[in-house]
Structure formats: C-alpha cells, structure tokens
Write a protein that holds these residues in place. Structure first.
Motif, PDB file in Angstrom:
ATOM      1  N   HIS A  80       0.820  -1.208   0.000  1.00  0.00           N
ATOM      2  CA  HIS A  80       0.000   0.000   0.000  1.00  0.00           C
ATOM      3  C   HIS A  80       0.859   1.265   0.000  1.00  0.00           C
ATOM      4  O   HIS A  80       1.945   1.300   0.565  1.00  0.00           O
ATOM      5  CB  HIS A  80      -0.944   0.019   1.205  1.00  0.00           C
ATOM      6  N   GLY A  81       0.337   2.299  -0.652  1.00  0.00           N
ATOM      7  CA  GLY A  81       1.007   3.590  -0.673  1.00  0.00           C
ATOM      8  C   GLY A  81       0.755   4.373   0.595  1.00  0.00           C
ATOM      9  O   GLY A  81      -0.072   3.993   1.436  1.00  0.00           O
ATOM     10  N   ASP A  82       1.435   5.488   0.735  1.00  0.00           N
ATOM     11  CA  ASP A  82       1.306   6.298   1.957  1.00  0.00           C
ATOM     12  C   ASP A  82      -0.072   6.927   2.109  1.00  0.00           C
ATOM     13  O   ASP A  82      -0.490   7.243   3.223  1.00  0.00           O
ATOM     14  CB  ASP A  82       2.370   7.409   1.939  1.00  0.00           C
ATOM     15  N   SER A  83      -0.798   7.118   1.004  1.00  0.00           N
ATOM     16  CA  SER A  83      -2.115   7.761   1.074  1.00  0.00           C
ATOM     17  C   SER A  83      -3.260   6.755   1.075  1.00  0.00           C
ATOM     18  O   SER A  83      -4.423   7.134   0.922  1.00  0.00           O
ATOM     19  CB  SER A  83      -2.290   8.718  -0.114  1.00  0.00           C
ATOM     20  N   GLY A 249      10.492  15.115  -2.240  1.00  0.00           N
ATOM     21  CA  GLY A 249      10.214  16.149  -3.217  1.00  0.00           C
ATOM     22  C   GLY A 249       9.292  15.729  -4.336  1.00  0.00           C
ATOM     23  O   GLY A 249       9.028  16.516  -5.249  1.00  0.00           O
ATOM     24  N   PHE A 250       8.755  14.501  -4.284  1.00  0.00           N
ATOM     25  CA  PHE A 250       7.886  14.013  -5.349  1.00  0.00           C
ATOM     26  C   PHE A 250       6.446  14.437  -5.106  1.00  0.00           C
ATOM     27  O   PHE A 250       5.829  14.036  -4.117  1.00  0.00           O
ATOM     28  CB  PHE A 250       7.978  12.495  -5.443  1.00  0.00           C
ATOM     29  N   MET A 251       5.914  15.270  -5.969  1.00  0.00           N
ATOM     30  CA  MET A 251       4.518  15.698  -5.935  1.00  0.00           C
ATOM     31  C   MET A 251       4.083  16.203  -4.560  1.00  0.00           C
ATOM     32  O   MET A 251       2.948  16.001  -4.136  1.00  0.00           O
ATOM     33  CB  MET A 251       3.595  14.554  -6.409  1.00  0.00           C
ATOM     34  N   ASP A 252       4.982  16.826  -3.855  1.00  0.00           N
ATOM     35  CA  ASP A 252       4.692  17.393  -2.531  1.00  0.00           C
ATOM     36  C   ASP A 252       4.164  16.348  -1.551  1.00  0.00           C
ATOM     37  O   ASP A 252       3.342  16.655  -0.668  1.00  0.00           O
ATOM     38  CB  ASP A 252       3.678  18.552  -2.646  1.00  0.00           C
ATOM     39  N   ASP A 253       4.602  15.115  -1.680  1.00  0.00           N
ATOM     40  CA  ASP A 253       4.175  14.068  -0.753  1.00  0.00           C
ATOM     41  C   ASP A 253       4.558  14.454   0.676  1.00  0.00           C
ATOM     42  O   ASP A 253       5.713  14.812   0.940  1.00  0.00           O
ATOM     43  CB  ASP A 253       4.831  12.734  -1.116  1.00  0.00           C
ATOM     44  N   PRO A 254       3.598  14.380   1.597  1.00  0.00           N
ATOM     45  CA  PRO A 254       3.876  14.829   2.972  1.00  0.00           C
ATOM     46  C   PRO A 254       4.779  13.892   3.767  1.00  0.00           C
ATOM     47  O   PRO A 254       5.448  14.321   4.706  1.00  0.00           O
ATOM     48  CB  PRO A 254       2.479  14.894   3.606  1.00  0.00           C
ATOM     49  N   ILE A 255       4.783  12.615   3.418  1.00  0.00           N
ATOM     50  CA  ILE A 255       5.620  11.652   4.130  1.00  0.00           C
ATOM     51  C   ILE A 255       6.924  11.454   3.375  1.00  0.00           C
ATOM     52  O   ILE A 255       6.919  11.128   2.184  1.00  0.00           O
ATOM     53  CB  ILE A 255       4.891  10.307   4.295  1.00  0.00           C
TER      54      ILE A 255
END
Length: 288
Positions: A80-83, A249-255
């Motif tokens: 699973h992804g972070d979101s 820095g990828f797509m402003d990912d928060p994690i």
C-alpha cells in the motif's frame, strides 16, 4: 508499443525517474488520448469512456522475442502507498502476510513459460502465486529459468548479474519507496547463442554435480568485478507499476522516507539467493 491507462503519479514518476534506474525501466514514449490510440490500432468500436481516457504509450518488452518467457514479480514487503485508506492498508497487509511478500519480499504475480521440450506455453496466474510458501516460490522460480529438465545457466547468470546491478542502484537511492511495484523478467525461451563470456555456443544447461568451484567463479565475475558479462537483449529485467511510489520532493508528498527501500531489497536478495543456490545445487525441477 502498449497503451496503459494513465495514472498521474506513475506518469510523473517516469518523467522524474532516477538516472540510476533508467536502464531498469521500460521506455515511456508519452501520453495520448484514447481516441488517438484506438484509431492507430484500428479499434473503432471502443467504449466512449475509453476514447476519452488518456494512455501512457509504453515499450512492448516482448516484441523482440520469438518465444518470450515472462515472469511478473510483486516486489517488497509492503504493497500500500502512503495515502492508502485504512481498508486498503488492511487488505494489502493481509495479502502480504498470507503470501511470500512479508517473508521473502517478493511473490509470483503471474508467468508465461515456454517449454522447449513440448513447444507449448504454460501460464500461472496471480492467485496461484499468492498461495505459494517459500519452497513453492523457489520451485516456481527455478522452473521458470529452466528448459524443463535443468536450469539454463546462460539465462541464470545473466539474470543474476542484472539483479545485482539493480540491487546496487536501489541501495544508493535515499527516500525512494516502490510500494506495489513489480519486476518483469523476460527472456528468450528458444535456444540462443550468447554465453557469460561472450562465446557462441548452443544452449547451456546445468546438470546436477557440476563443479561448484567453477560456478562460484562465474558468480563472482558477475558481482561487480571484471570481467562483466556482455549486455544482452535475450534476458531483461524491468521495474514497472509506480502508482504508489514516492521519494523526497515528489509531488509534494507529505511523508518522506529515509534510506533505501529495504522491502524491495529484501525481494532482490531472495531472487539472487534462490538463483545462486540453484546453480550450485542443480535442483530437481518440480512441476508447478
């Protein structure tokens, strides 16, 4: 070329792919609308929703092969992804725990194997791969890189060399995570004339009782020292499916993660270990 429905994150990942992974990713030629895609492929009766969808035009990794053998491996100990939602996290975690993903960092997600003995193909789907235990996985992988009787040393040596290269590249990537991604292994199922040293010969087969010292020497030569095995189009590995990948820095990912993707590296370690042990022991192949 192949048209794959566009995923925004995946399309962006291909644009910003790390230079270290360039040779381990299929080419992405760009994005086109479904209408263009289906006109070019002469499919006039596509559904309206498909015509308005965007597609990533990807390299067809099997087009160069006469009898391609293809193995789709789901890599990593987490899918699973972070979101992901809590429900998705629960279901994906369960799949990992109930398969070889959690323990080995890799599971079979489908295969197409050409049997040179019969001249026919064998297919395995992802549902069978989910039921494998560690021994089942090892048996399936060894059978995939065999001619139906013994391991194909020509394939295995080149495969190990490329897996080690990918292992080195991912170990050097800080913060990158490849959740839910797969690794495609493709090789020519017919005999081909290209050995580890670049000499021409008929297909190499590994028999039980081959000299362990000779095998160790061949493996050592593929481990980053010289001489390196020649580049070949007869055996390739490619990372695919990056909808849940992330890095700093990828797509402003928060994690933001730290260090290399240990789950993915665990899977690569498993693959290399199984293949190396197979070369040394000459395992008796089991039907899957």
């Amino acid at each position: 070329m192949i048209g794959k429905p566009k995923d925004t994150r995946e399309a962006e990942f291909y644009k910003r792919r790390p230079s270290l992974l360039k040779k381990y990713l299929p080419r992405c030629y760009g994005i086109i609308e479904g209408r263009q895609l289906f006109q070019q492929t002469f499919l006039r009766d596509a559904e309206n929703a498909m015509l308005h969808q965007e597609y990533m035009i990807m390299e067809n990794l099997t087009s160069q092969f006469e009898n391609p053998c293809v193995l789709d491996l789901k890599m990593g100990t987490r899918m699973h992804g972070d979101s992901a939602t809590s429900a998705k996290i629960k279901s994906q975690t369960k799949k990992c725990l109930n398969s070889t993903s959690a323990s080995l960092g890799v599971r079979c997600c489908g295969s197409l194997w050409f049997d040179p003995q019969s001249g026919k193909y064998e297919r395995q789907d992802k549902y069978k791969g989910r039921k494998y235990n560690a021994q089942d996985f090892e048996d399936a992988l060894c059978r995939f890189v065999s001619d139906g009787v013994t391991l194909r040393a020509d394939v295995v040596l080149l495969l190990i060399s490329q897996l080690r290269g990918l292992q080195k590249a991912i170990s050097s990537l800080d913060s990158h995570r490849f959740y839910g991604s797969s690794l495609l292994i493709v090789y020519e199922g017919s005999n081909f004339e290209s050995d580890f040293h670049g000499n021409t010969h008929s297909q190499e087969r590994l028999s039980e009782g081959d000299n362990d010292e000779e095998v160790d020497n061949l493996l050592a030569q593929g481990g980053g020292g010289d001489p390196q095995p020649p580049q070949t189009n007869n055996v390739i590995i490619k990372m695919i499916d990056f909808a849940h990948s992330t890095f700093k820095g990828f797509m402003d990912d928060p994690i933001v993660h730290s260090g290399p993707d240990k789950g993915y590296l665990r899977g690569l370690e498993t693959l290399i270990s199984v293949l190396e042990n197979g070369l040394k022991s000459g395992p008796k192949l089991k039907s899957t």
